[in-house]
Scaffold this motif. Sequence first.
Motif, PDB file in Angstrom:
ATOM      1  N   ARG A   1       0.767  -1.253  -0.063  1.00  0.00           N
ATOM      2  CA  ARG A   1       0.233   0.105   0.046  1.00  0.00           C
ATOM      3  C   ARG A   1       0.933   1.404  -0.040  1.00  0.00           C
ATOM      4  NH1 ARG A   1      -2.707   1.737   5.373  1.00  0.00           N
ATOM      5  NH2 ARG A   1      -0.962   1.685   6.882  1.00  0.00           N
TER       6      ARG A   1
ATOM      7  N   THR B   1       1.010   5.339   1.100  1.00  0.00           N
ATOM      8  CA  THR B   1       0.327   6.076   1.964  1.00  0.00           C
ATOM      9  C   THR B   1       1.317   7.386   2.312  1.00  0.00           C
ATOM     10  OG1 THR B   1       1.475   5.433   4.064  1.00  0.00           O
ATOM     11  CG2 THR B   1      -0.636   4.125   3.469  1.00  0.00           C
ATOM     12  N   GLU B   2       0.627   8.435   2.906  1.00  0.00           N
ATOM     13  CA  GLU B   2       1.642   9.494   3.261  1.00  0.00           C
ATOM     14  C   GLU B   2       2.258   9.329   4.653  1.00  0.00           C
ATOM     15  OE1 GLU B   2       1.995  12.322   1.759  1.00  0.00           O
ATOM     16  OE2 GLU B   2      -0.054  12.387   0.465  1.00  0.00           O
TER      17      GLU B   2
ATOM     18  N   ASP C   1       1.596  10.016   7.541  1.00  0.00           N
ATOM     19  CA  ASP C   1       0.856   9.756   8.655  1.00  0.00           C
ATOM     20  C   ASP C   1      -0.001   8.635   8.583  1.00  0.00           C
ATOM     21  OD1 ASP C   1      -0.863  10.697   6.949  1.00  0.00           O
ATOM     22  OD2 ASP C   1      -1.591  12.511   7.751  1.00  0.00           O
ATOM     23  N   GLY C   2       0.073   7.904   7.398  1.00  0.00           N
ATOM     24  CA  GLY C   2      -0.833   6.604   7.321  1.00  0.00           C
ATOM     25  C   GLY C   2      -1.950   6.704   6.328  1.00  0.00           C
ATOM     26  N   THR C   3      -2.305   8.050   5.816  1.00  0.00           N
ATOM     27  CA  THR C   3      -3.523   8.335   5.171  1.00  0.00           C
ATOM     28  C   THR C   3      -3.155   7.937   3.591  1.00  0.00           C
ATOM     29  OG1 THR C   3      -2.701  10.811   4.838  1.00  0.00           O
ATOM     30  CG2 THR C   3      -4.420   9.847   6.846  1.00  0.00           C
ATOM     31  N   VAL C   4      -4.194   7.626   3.068  1.00  0.00           N
ATOM     32  CA  VAL C   4      -3.967   7.416   1.541  1.00  0.00           C
ATOM     33  C   VAL C   4      -4.065   8.847   0.836  1.00  0.00           C
ATOM     34  CG1 VAL C   4      -5.029   6.464  -0.566  1.00  0.00           C
ATOM     35  CG2 VAL C   4      -5.504   5.256   1.536  1.00  0.00           C
TER      36      VAL C   4
ATOM     37  N   ASP D   1      -4.893  11.993  -1.464  1.00  0.00           N
ATOM     38  CA  ASP D   1      -5.964  11.932  -2.381  1.00  0.00           C
ATOM     39  C   ASP D   1      -5.920  12.017  -3.902  1.00  0.00           C
ATOM     40  OD1 ASP D   1      -7.407  12.609   0.042  1.00  0.00           O
ATOM     41  OD2 ASP D   1      -6.985  14.838   0.102  1.00  0.00           O
TER      42      ASP D   1
END
Length: 76
Positions: free
Chosen positions: A59, A61-62, A64-67, A69
């Motif tokens: 995966r 992610t950024e 911080d763990g967010t995907v 945009d």
Amino acid sequence: FGANDAGKLWLGGTLVFDSGKSAQAIVDDRVVDIVLPKGKTPILFKVSNGLFKWAFVFRITEPDGTVPDDLVYTLE
């Protein structure tokens, strides 16, 4: 990135991860810090299976763990 067993990961033709260690395919088991360049970038995985089942997880992610945009991907 997680692979059962050994795995390699290339980003845009550059090897960014190489592990000959036998392991299970677990999400976030191996974290590879990279910066994706703008535009289209090929990503290639190589998984070498030793025992039992073959698998990989991956995966993007950024930090911080967010995907991201604006992430768009295709399988070819």
